[in-house]
Motif scaffolding. Sequence first.
Motif, mmCIF file in Angstrom:
data_model
loop_
_atom_site.group_PDB
_atom_site.id
_atom_site.type_symbol
_atom_site.label_atom_id
_atom_site.label_comp_id
_atom_site.label_asym_id
_atom_site.label_seq_id
_atom_site.Cartn_x
_atom_site.Cartn_y
_atom_site.Cartn_z
ATOM 1 N N GLY A 17 0.830 -1.206 0.000
ATOM 2 C CA GLY A 17 0.000 0.000 0.000
ATOM 3 C C GLY A 17 0.861 1.250 0.000
ATOM 4 N N GLU A 18 0.264 2.330 0.450
ATOM 5 C CA GLU A 18 0.963 3.611 0.455
ATOM 6 C C GLU A 18 2.148 3.549 1.423
ATOM 7 O OE1 GLU A 18 -1.529 6.885 1.450
ATOM 8 O OE2 GLU A 18 -0.013 8.383 0.927
ATOM 9 N N ILE A 19 3.251 4.088 0.987
ATOM 10 C CA ILE A 19 4.436 4.151 1.843
ATOM 11 C C ILE A 19 4.660 5.618 2.208
ATOM 12 C CG2 ILE A 19 6.935 3.742 1.989
ATOM 13 C CD1 ILE A 19 5.591 1.107 1.768
ATOM 14 N N ILE A 64 3.912 5.545 -10.329
ATOM 15 C CA ILE A 64 2.545 5.039 -10.175
ATOM 16 C C ILE A 64 1.863 4.994 -11.544
ATOM 17 C CG2 ILE A 64 0.246 5.606 -9.246
ATOM 18 C CD1 ILE A 64 2.132 4.480 -7.162
ATOM 19 N N PRO A 65 1.182 3.881 -11.870
ATOM 20 C CA PRO A 65 0.467 3.810 -13.156
ATOM 21 C C PRO A 65 -0.654 4.833 -13.226
ATOM 22 C CG PRO A 65 0.514 1.679 -12.024
ATOM 23 C CD PRO A 65 1.020 2.682 -11.056
ATOM 24 N N LEU A 67 -4.021 4.163 -7.371
ATOM 25 C CA LEU A 67 -3.165 3.822 -6.228
ATOM 26 C C LEU A 67 -2.618 5.106 -5.605
ATOM 27 C CD1 LEU A 67 -1.058 0.973 -7.880
ATOM 28 C CD2 LEU A 67 -2.897 0.688 -6.227
ATOM 29 N N PRO A 68 -2.435 5.091 -4.292
ATOM 30 C CA PRO A 68 -1.806 6.251 -3.672
ATOM 31 C C PRO A 68 -0.334 6.321 -4.079
ATOM 32 C CG PRO A 68 -2.095 4.499 -2.069
ATOM 33 C CD PRO A 68 -2.770 4.048 -3.328
ATOM 34 N N GLU A 69 0.227 7.498 -3.976
ATOM 35 C CA GLU A 69 1.631 7.673 -4.362
ATOM 36 C C GLU A 69 2.444 8.056 -3.138
ATOM 37 O OE1 GLU A 69 4.227 10.230 -7.617
ATOM 38 O OE2 GLU A 69 2.112 10.577 -7.386
#
Lengths: 131, 184
Positions: free
Chosen positions: B25-27, B70-71, B76-78
């Motif tokens: 997930g988000e880092i 990120i695609p 998705l979170p970045e």
Amino acid sequence: MENFLVKGGRNEFLVPYVSLDSSGGVCEISGESSLEYTGEFYDQIVGWLKQYSIEETKTLTFAFKLTYFNTSSYKAILGTLRELKRQQDIGKKVVVQWYYPEDDSDMLMDAQDLMESAEIEMDLIAYQPED
Amino acid sequence: MQQANVFFSKFRDFLPDDVYLSYYGEIDNTIIASLGIELRRRFSNQPGAFRKLFGVYMELVQNIGFYAAIPKSASLPEPTGLVLITDEGEFFSISSGNFTRTSSIKKLQEKCDYINSLTMQELRKYRAEIVDRPTEEGSRGAGVGLVKIALMADAPLEVDVPVWNEVEDLALYCIKVKVKKESK
């Protein structure tokens, strides 16, 4: 000259404890170092050291007691050691101590490499970590 | 979600089953700190292994934060990344994964191959060389993270950077690092 103190702690970042005491010429950085603004944090330490070398004549003893630091901190610690070496080279009395857990060969290696890169002598002191 | 499933399954195929810790997930800084606390808790009775795992973990997740792509087609979170710690016999292995640009593939592989070709003494000398270099354009760290990881590792770094989506200029970057369980 004012002392410099950072209490340190673990939150979103790992902030080391820092105590720079001008009255006794005793400095310590301990704990863990992984910071949001690494350069700015260590620049404050280097700035204090430069001011100390201008205003004070007492021997300066700087003890590193870090148990973890990331690679950005490694680079900044090297900058700090180079400032201490510069002060030695202009005749200031500076003692550098590096404490490491006796079972932490990686920390000892880092200390040896920093010592070589900064071309400074350090007392490498092993200690038994607390459980 | 389809994109995330594809992403995860690709990494899962690359990794063994005995998982101590996994995250996808988000880092962000809060997640990095929280997973660090979990690492301390899980490996509190193995201080030697913990020190190495924690040191490697911090470099890996900070690199995800600095460099992950990120695609456009996925919500998705970045930055998004994956971290896994697994049991591999005499080793703990810690792996991370994230998207990167296909233009980074050659450079990443060459850098890892070069680092893997060095002895411990050569790695230490190499670190001393690059720590004094000006920070590379586009670099947000000190530029020595992979070298530090290799110094802590007890086996060569395992790196895989397959192209994931040419249209979006995306590759998957997965790195696995092994440390001995009885590390000092």
